[in-house]
Design a protein around this motif. Structure first.
Motif, mmCIF file in Angstrom:
data_model
loop_
_atom_site.group_PDB
_atom_site.id
_atom_site.type_symbol
_atom_site.label_atom_id
_atom_site.label_comp_id
_atom_site.label_asym_id
_atom_site.label_seq_id
_atom_site.Cartn_x
_atom_site.Cartn_y
_atom_site.Cartn_z
ATOM 1 N N LEU B 84 0.979 -0.886 0.305
ATOM 2 C CA LEU B 84 -0.083 0.043 -0.394
ATOM 3 C C LEU B 84 1.102 1.426 -0.283
ATOM 4 C CD1 LEU B 84 -2.580 -1.223 2.550
ATOM 5 C CD2 LEU B 84 -3.623 -1.161 0.056
ATOM 6 N N ALA B 85 2.064 1.405 0.650
ATOM 7 C CA ALA B 85 2.849 2.521 1.069
ATOM 8 C C ALA B 85 3.852 2.793 -0.923
ATOM 9 C CB ALA B 85 4.020 2.130 1.896
ATOM 10 N N VAL B 86 3.551 1.649 -0.808
ATOM 11 C CA VAL B 86 4.671 1.935 -2.959
ATOM 12 C C VAL B 86 3.389 2.229 -3.794
ATOM 13 C CG1 VAL B 86 4.973 0.567 -5.221
ATOM 14 C CG2 VAL B 86 6.005 0.029 -2.838
ATOM 15 N N ARG B 87 2.098 1.965 -3.200
ATOM 16 C CA ARG B 87 1.087 2.940 -4.031
ATOM 17 C C ARG B 87 0.863 4.106 -4.173
ATOM 18 N NH1 ARG B 87 -3.917 2.679 -6.607
ATOM 19 N NH2 ARG B 87 -5.344 3.878 -5.108
ATOM 20 N N ALA B 88 0.608 4.552 -2.611
ATOM 21 C CA ALA B 88 0.418 6.189 -1.975
ATOM 22 C C ALA B 88 1.847 6.616 -2.848
ATOM 23 C CB ALA B 88 0.294 5.936 -0.616
ATOM 24 N N LEU B 91 1.037 7.129 -5.775
ATOM 25 C CA LEU B 91 0.107 8.261 -6.334
ATOM 26 C C LEU B 91 0.184 10.034 -5.623
ATOM 27 C CD1 LEU B 91 -2.962 6.128 -5.161
ATOM 28 C CD2 LEU B 91 -2.159 7.207 -7.553
ATOM 29 N N GLY B 92 1.893 10.156 -5.056
ATOM 30 C CA GLY B 92 2.103 11.043 -4.626
ATOM 31 C C GLY B 92 1.093 11.285 -3.879
ATOM 32 N N ARG B 93 0.852 10.694 -2.812
ATOM 33 C CA ARG B 93 0.236 11.011 -1.445
ATOM 34 C C ARG B 93 1.181 11.532 -0.044
ATOM 35 N NH1 ARG B 93 -4.978 7.077 -2.583
ATOM 36 N NH2 ARG B 93 -6.296 8.217 -4.133
ATOM 37 N N ARG B 94 1.784 11.799 -0.244
ATOM 38 C CA ARG B 94 2.714 12.031 0.599
ATOM 39 C C ARG B 94 2.506 11.606 2.075
ATOM 40 N NH1 ARG B 94 6.338 17.654 2.317
ATOM 41 N NH2 ARG B 94 5.557 18.113 0.600
ATOM 42 N N LYS B 95 1.289 12.272 3.022
ATOM 43 C CA LYS B 95 1.291 11.869 4.221
ATOM 44 C C LYS B 95 1.161 10.598 4.498
ATOM 45 C CE LYS B 95 0.086 16.346 6.442
ATOM 46 N NZ LYS B 95 -1.016 17.037 6.808
ATOM 47 N N GLN B 96 0.089 9.927 3.785
ATOM 48 C CA GLN B 96 -0.337 9.188 3.393
ATOM 49 C C GLN B 96 1.057 7.409 3.354
ATOM 50 O OE1 GLN B 96 -2.690 7.040 0.474
ATOM 51 N NE2 GLN B 96 -3.738 5.432 1.877
ATOM 52 N N LEU B 97 1.850 8.012 2.164
ATOM 53 C CA LEU B 97 2.971 7.497 2.470
ATOM 54 C C LEU B 97 4.059 6.766 3.860
ATOM 55 C CD1 LEU B 97 5.436 6.061 1.074
ATOM 56 C CD2 LEU B 97 5.992 7.956 0.398
ATOM 57 N N GLY B 178 9.954 14.947 0.898
ATOM 58 C CA GLY B 178 9.055 15.292 -0.339
ATOM 59 C C GLY B 178 10.102 14.750 -1.580
ATOM 60 N N LYS B 179 10.298 13.825 -0.752
ATOM 61 C CA LYS B 179 11.836 13.248 -1.976
ATOM 62 C C LYS B 179 11.144 12.383 -3.257
ATOM 63 C CE LYS B 179 16.032 14.767 -1.208
ATOM 64 N NZ LYS B 179 16.305 16.160 -1.283
ATOM 65 N N PHE B 180 9.900 11.508 -2.959
ATOM 66 C CA PHE B 180 9.982 10.717 -3.913
ATOM 67 C C PHE B 180 8.558 11.467 -4.590
ATOM 68 C CE2 PHE B 180 11.266 7.814 0.005
ATOM 69 C CZ PHE B 180 12.200 8.062 -0.962
#
Lengths: 554, 214, 89
Positions: B84-88, B91-97, B178-180
């Motif tokens: 799920l983290a890879v998916r986040a 999708l560029g969802r930083r907080k969720q990641l 915000g690196k990714f």
């Protein structure tokens, strides 16, 4: 058809001729070398490093050959002799032969041959060199503190229980060197898959690339098994508990299985890159397209894969099951098929070629002859009954030195001469080059051919004393070793000399077709002024057109 | 190509796609290497289980399958979180990641904690080779061999889990900066490694804990 | 898009958990040598699920399939040839 070398490629140049700035001049000072991620500079870092280990291992060999001049064990004690052949084996195998062609020539030319700016992971590439240096430091630490006497094979239970030498630090060195190898292997495979220039399809790749791809496959799949094996051996030595310990019902033969699962494929790590170099040299100096390109390329892959299923032929007399021995013997014979394909195809390439005997070609021709002898005697020792007779004798020593020294070192020297003008921008002196190649060939044969006879007559390996009737052949062998030494020293001298005084080579002194020759010597930092576009097969040599071009230029 | 997109492409690559596929291929090859690294120990296990099957079954029953089973579930769940983290990340969802990465690492730490308690229990029950190892019944030496392989395999696996946790924590740190946002590949290839470690355990559980039926 | 909808990941996890429950409970039943075969079969199934859905081997290039297969194949070479020796001694 237009047959000038440039016809196979189009290089889109931004402006003018080659840039004045090349990879050697683009940064100065020690720091620019130690922090470089340029594959070309890393190749040179490796060259210096393996040279150090080669010289140490060569000194060990020289001491052994001096000891063996007389039947009595008089120069060194048997313990010292054990340490000499161990350090010779360990350093030559893991710190010279295995890294030699892949890390020096491979690093230098692979990206250029495929039209890339660098390998896929340049920082990992530099990291693998640091790992290699760290590994070498561990090995040298072990050597300075008294060395190891187990032989390069580290057989249990001797290595785990009885040896009183610095086994663990040496094993740790090899463990770390293994990870350096793995990183190099991963880097090469990814680079060859992902970084090829537009139009460079698989069957347009130079055969050197095929060979190094096959080598990398072995590096990646075999080396980890050695790593875990040496780790287990070290733990067993440290804490007296382990899976090879017969006291617990463990089996020392399992160690041999694990060790040779790596170390037999490692033989192909050592010879396959050499075969790749030879394919380049033979075509260039006979001005012909290689005979049966696809067969030569695919035979590299076949050797790499088959190489994994033959390791048991090192264990015929180890008490492994006789049926396993039969299977391994049969499978070992199969490796002769792709090896034979290569030798036949090189020979067919020479046929009606417009051959010139420059130094790299002399090494290449030497390789073919010596590799053939080494390969055919390999069939002898792969035969169960014959192996019982010659196992652990000098016959085996001679056999694998014909492959590794007669094969791999000849190919390495040939390749180094061939790409030297590309690496440094200057030519080595041709006369001295030819002389050294011939001295090496003569010295090599004088050193190792008598060992076939010694082994067949029953002289076992790894002893510092022997019965007087073997003296004649041993003296011949030692005399040959001194000639061989001269053959290796000469290039060391004239290569250094040529750095300043060699003739300026120009981009393509051999009028070769490979992409690496379509750029400056030394190449610019990013190899090409623009991205090359490949439109034809490799080795589009045409002797007739060469002559016309030569006349036109003259 | 705009300036932001070119900034994350290393100079040896033509475009981000080439860089992605190279990184992914490199990681998969490394995992094949890892298979062979564990392979040596799996071979030892196989050979000795073939030779001393009966003792191995008896010895296996001394391991606590509750520890092993629960830990399997813990690792499988952490793998889910990682996926799920890879998916986040993609999708560029930083907080969720960041949250998912921290949760993945947390379950990794939980695994190691359970493992530590289990090792302690093994020690108390005298199952550690060379450290006052005790075995009632015949073939004590061969039982010791089983426990040595058990510690070697689970120990090597634990080292891999530890490395994985460290990597994931570094990722979490970088992600919160915000690196990714442009390049989620580091998260994806670390994920591949984490799933691989999970797969190794999926084999260790039945081979070590369930070797003899209970 | 490399990744899949979250639902697929959750389904994969549930399948893995069910397989874990099965292999764990079957170990309490004596099936003779089938215990091992069964346990290994389930482990392989779990590994395949993880590779297909968590590691996205499904939908990856054929090259990655080859690399994954090579790792397994080479392990089998090691195991089968060595075991061949031990079984025929």
């Amino acid at each position: 058809m237009n047959a000038t070398p440039n016809a196979t490629t189009t290089i889109v140049r931004h402006s003018g001729a080659y840039a004045l700035d090349n990879y050697l001049t683009s940064g100065q000072g020690v720091k620019s070398w130690l922090l470089t991620t340029d594959h070309k500079r890393i190749g040179i870092l490796y060259l210096w490093t393996i040279l150090v280990f080669f010289l140490i291992a060569a000194v060990a060999a020289a001491l052994m050959r001096i000891e063996l001049l007389t039947p009595a064990g008089d120069l060194v004690t048997s313990e010292t002799y054990n340490k000499l052949f161990t350090i010779h084996g360990v350093l030559m195998v893991w710190f010279f032969l295995i890294p030699s062609i892949p890390t020096v020539l491979g690093n230098f030319v692979i990206p250029m041959m495929i039209g890339a700016r660098d390998v896929a992971f340049p920082r990992l590439n530099l990291f693998s060199w640091y790992l290699f240096v760290a590994a070498g430091a561990l090995a040298l630490w072990s050597l300075i503190h008294g060395g190891v006497d187990t032989g390069w094979t580290f057989y249990t239970p001797y290595s785990t229980t009885y040896a009183n030498s610095h086994v663990i630090s040496m094993a740790a060195g090899i463990f770390v060197a293994g990870f350096s190898s793995i990183i190099t292997g991963i880097n090469f495979i990814v680079t060859i898959h992902k970084m090829r220039a537009p139009g460079l399809r698989w069957f347009r790749l130079p055969l050197f690339i095929w060979a190094l791809y096959a080598t990398s496959l072995i590096l990646v799949l075999a080396t980890p098994v050695l790593a875990i094996t040496l780790a287990l051996m070290s733990v067993e030595r440290l804490w007296g508990v382990g899976i090879f310990d017969p006291k617990l019902g463990g089996d020392p033969i399992l160690f041999q299985h694990l060790f040779w699962f790596y170390s037999h494929p490692a033989v192909y790590i050592m010879i396959l890159p050499g075969m790749g170099v030879i394919s380049e040299l033979i075509t260039c100096f006979s001005r012909k397209r290689v005979f049966g390109y696809a067969w030569v390329g695919c035979s590299s892959m076949a050797i790499a894969v088959l190489g994994f299923v033959v390791w048991g032929h090192h264990m015929f007399v180890s008490s492994q099951s006789i049926y396993a021995g039969m299977i391994f013997s049969l499978l070992s014979f199969l490796v002769a098929v792709p090896s034979g394909i290569k030798v036949f195809n090189w020979t067919a390439t020479l046929y009606k070629g417009s051959i010139t005997f420059q130094t790299p070609m002399l090494y290449a021709l030497g390789f073919i002859g010596l590799f053939t002898i080494g390969g055919l005697t390999g069939l002898c020792v792969a035969t169960l009954a014959v192996d019982v007779h010659v196992h652990d004798t000098y016959f085996v020593i001679a056999h694998f030195h014909y492959i590794m020294v007669g094969g791999m070192v000849m190919a390495f020297m040939g390749g180094l001469h061939y790409w030297w003008p590309k690496i440094t921008g200057r030519l080595y002196p041709e006369f001295w080059g030819k002389l050294a190649a011939m001295i090496t060939f003569i010295g090599f044969n004088l050193t190792f051919f008598p060992q076939f006879l010694l082994g067949y007559l029953g002289m076992p390996r790894r002893y510092h004393a022997y019965p007087p009737e073997f003296q004649m052949l041993n003296v011949l062998s030692s005399a040959g070793a001194s000639i061989l030494g001269v053959g290796y020293m000469l290039p060391l001298i004239y290569f250094l000399w040529s750095l300043k005084r060699g003739r300026v080579a120009g981009p393509n002194p051999w009028r070769a077709t490979g992409l690496e020759w379509q750029t400056g010597s030394p190449p610019p930092v990013h190899n090409f002024e623009g991205t090359p576009i490949v439109t034809a097969s490799p080795y589009m040599y045409d002797a007739e057109a060469d002559r016309e071009l030569h006349m036109a230029n003259a | 190509m705009n300036a932001i997109a070119t900034a994350v492409v290393a100079e040896q690559f033509d475009d981000i796609e080439q860089q992605h596929s190279a990184a992914k291929l490199g990681m998969w090859i490394f995992l094949a290497t890892e298979v062979m690294f564990f392979g040596g120990l799996f071979l030892a296990y196989t050979v000795y289980r073939f030779t001393y099957g009966h003792v191995f079954a008896l010895a296996s029953r001394h391991l606590d399958d509750v520890f092993g089973g629960v830990n399997t579930a813990v690792l499988l769940f952490s793998s889910l979180l990682m996926a799920l983290a890879v998916r986040a990340a993609e999708l560029g969802r930083r907080k969720q990641l960041v949250r998912l990465l921290l949760a993945t690492a947390l379950f990794g730490v939980l695994f190691m904690t359970i493992k530590a308690f289990e090792y302690r229990k093994d020690f108390v029950e005298h199952l550690v080779p060379r450290f006052d190892f005790r075995w009632d019944g015949p073939d004590a030496a061969n039982a010791e061999l089983f426990f040595w392989i058990y510690f070697a395999l689970t120990g090597l696996h634990a080292i891999h889990v530890t490395v994985g946790i460290a990597l994931i924590l570094v990722l979490a740190l970088l992600a919160s900066a915000g690196k990714f946002s442009q390049n989620f590949m580091p998260v994806e290839i670390t994920g591949l490694y984490w799933h691989f470690v999970d797969i190794v355990w999926v084999f260790l559980f039945p081979l070590l804990y369930l070797a003899g039926h209970r | 898009m490399t990744t899949s909808p979250p639902k697929l990941y959750w389904k994969t996890f549930v399948a893995l958990a069910v397989l874990l429950a099965i292999t764990w409970s079957v170990s309490y039943v004596d099936l003779g040598s089938f215990n091992l075969i069964f346990a290994l079969g389930i482990a392989v199934a779990k590994a395949i699920l993880i590779m297909l859905f968590f590691m996205h081997i499904r939908g990856s290039s054929r090259l990655l399939h080859f690399v994954a297969a090579a790792g397994v194949l080479w392990l089998l070479i090691l195991l089968s040839l060595v075991l061949g020796d031990y079984m025929t001694r």
